[in-house]
Design an enzyme around this catalytic site. Structure first.
Site, PDB file in Angstrom:
ATOM      1  N   SER A  69       0.797  -9.325  -4.958  1.00 25.39           N
ATOM      2  CA  SER A  69       0.734  -9.255  -3.493  1.00 25.39           C
ATOM      3  C   SER A  69       0.872  -7.848  -2.929  1.00 25.39           C
ATOM      4  CB  SER A  69       1.804 -10.159  -2.875  1.00 25.39           C
ATOM      5  OG  SER A  69       1.461 -11.508  -3.059  1.00 25.39           O
ATOM      6  N   LYS A 117      -2.106  -6.620  -1.094  1.00 22.16           N
ATOM      7  CA  LYS A 117      -2.379  -7.046   0.283  1.00 22.16           C
ATOM      8  C   LYS A 117      -2.243  -5.897   1.288  1.00 22.16           C
ATOM      9  CE  LYS A 117      -0.748 -11.682  -0.906  1.00 22.16           C
ATOM     10  NZ  LYS A 117       0.329 -12.687  -0.747  1.00 22.16           N
ATOM     11  N   TYR A 174      -9.715 -13.295  -3.709  1.00 14.24           N
ATOM     12  CA  TYR A 174      -8.258 -13.208  -3.565  1.00 14.24           C
ATOM     13  C   TYR A 174      -7.550 -13.177  -4.925  1.00 14.24           C
ATOM     14  CZ  TYR A 174      -3.463 -14.663  -2.604  1.00 14.24           C
ATOM     15  OH  TYR A 174      -2.093 -14.750  -2.575  1.00 14.24           O
ATOM     16  N   TYR A 217       8.341 -11.579   2.484  1.00 17.65           N
ATOM     17  CA  TYR A 217       8.344 -13.007   2.827  1.00 17.65           C
ATOM     18  C   TYR A 217       9.653 -13.402   3.510  1.00 17.65           C
ATOM     19  CZ  TYR A 217       4.764 -12.318  -0.680  1.00 17.65           C
ATOM     20  OH  TYR A 217       3.712 -11.818  -1.386  1.00 17.65           O
ATOM     21  N   VAL A 264       4.800 -10.778  -7.046  1.00 13.40           N
ATOM     22  CA  VAL A 264       5.511 -11.575  -8.055  1.00 13.40           C
ATOM     23  C   VAL A 264       5.327 -11.031  -9.471  1.00 13.40           C
ATOM     24  CG1 VAL A 264       5.567 -13.700  -6.712  1.00 13.40           C
ATOM     25  CG2 VAL A 264       3.629 -13.273  -8.260  1.00 13.40           C
TER      26      VAL A 264
END
Length: 306
Positions: free
Chosen positions: A61, A64, A188, A240, A258
């Site tokens: 992530s 992103k 993705y 998050y 992760v």
């Protein structure tokens, strides 16, 4: 700086509780959790590293940040019609908020938001073309043409990506998608499977520490205003439902993955990449967070003051 990060690396290796590796992506479950790396990159060009800073890992992530930057460059403020700018307060793969908010993800860093960002970047192109653009952008930022996608991780993600597939089709049910869902998911899964080491990642993030300018090339990647806003989103949404805890402990904009990586930005001062594959219960690198907390304390780099 070198003595500070050497000391941190030594302390991390001696720490017994290193967290647990992500097991829901089989390829990540195989990674040795007894690894730690840290790199601090300064706008001046100086690079300081400790630990296994040349070991490649799946950035997941953290990618992103770069896809959001690309999307903003292509579409400007239209991006905010597709995703919000608020912390989620829910796990990164939650579907609950999507139903309440009519398929518009809360922010671009949760999984649903990043899938929506992938859709906006594609603009009718095939996944291979879009991924080539993403990879080329990251290579340019880090001044390293060796960066590529770990195909084993990508296949592993696709085989176990039922939740992300559900998120994508749920958003599509509200009429939000501009490209075929399977192609968006392919884009993705693959951009999350980009493999980098901490040196490459820290260099790639330098434009966010340098008013939007990539010091490697002197190129303006984004305006100072946009760099500030990306950093703000990293601070409020980059971890998050652990973003508040990270801000409380570290006090820097940061984006976790992760795979155990974290990219942190000290605006005007440095881009920092840490990697340790063991995660805390929320899914953020346990030792990576601790290392950044110590670094921020020793340097006084917290955006909230020393």
């Amino acid at each position: 700086m070198q003595s500070i990060i050497d000391e941190i690396a030594e302390q991390m290796l001696l720490t017994e509780d290193k967290g647990k590796v992500a097991t829901y992506i089989p390829q990540l479950a195989r990674v040795d959790s007894n690894q730690f790396a840290i790199t601090v990159a300064l706008p001046s060009g100086e690079i300081f590293s400790a630990g296994c800073a040349n070991t490649l890992f799946s950035i997941q992530s953290v990618s992103k940040v770069f896809t959001l930057t690309l999307a903003l460059g292509k579409l400007g403020d239209y991006v905010w019609t597709r995703v919000g700018r608020e912390p989620s307060g829910d796990p990164f793969n939650s579907i609950v908020q999507l139903e309440h908010e009519h398929g518009r993800p809360r922010n671009p860093f949760i999984n649903a938001g990043a899938i929506a960002i992938a859709d906006t970047i594609m603009q009718g192109h095939e996944p291979k073309e879009t991924l080539a653009e993403i990879i080329q952008f990251i290579r340019f930022l880090s001044d390293d043409d060796s960066i590529t996608i770990d195909e084993k991780v990508a296949r592993s993600e696709q085989k176990t990506g039922a939740r992300n597939t559900s998120l994508a089709y749920f958003m599509a049910s509200f009429g939000h998608f501009e490209n075929p869902v399977e192609k968006v998911l392919g884009t993705y899964f693959h951009h999350c499977s980009i493999a980098m080491n901490t040196v490459q990642l820290a260099k790639a993030g330098l434009f966010l520490a340098n008013n939007g300018i990539n010091p490697n090339s002197g190129t303006a990647i984004v305006s100072p205003k946009r760099a500030k806003r990306i950093n703000a989103l990293m601070l409020t949404c980059g971890h998050y439902d652990g973003s508040g805890e990270f801000a409380f402990r570290v006090g820097l904009p940061g984006k976790s993955g992760v795979g155990g990586g974290i990219l942190a930005i000290a605006p005007g001062k440095a881009s920092i990449a840490v990697w340790s594959p063991g995660l805390d219960p929320i899914g953020n690198s346990k030792l990576g967070t601790l290392a950044l907390e110590i670094l921020a304390a020793k340097t006084g780099w917290s955006v909230f003051g020393e």
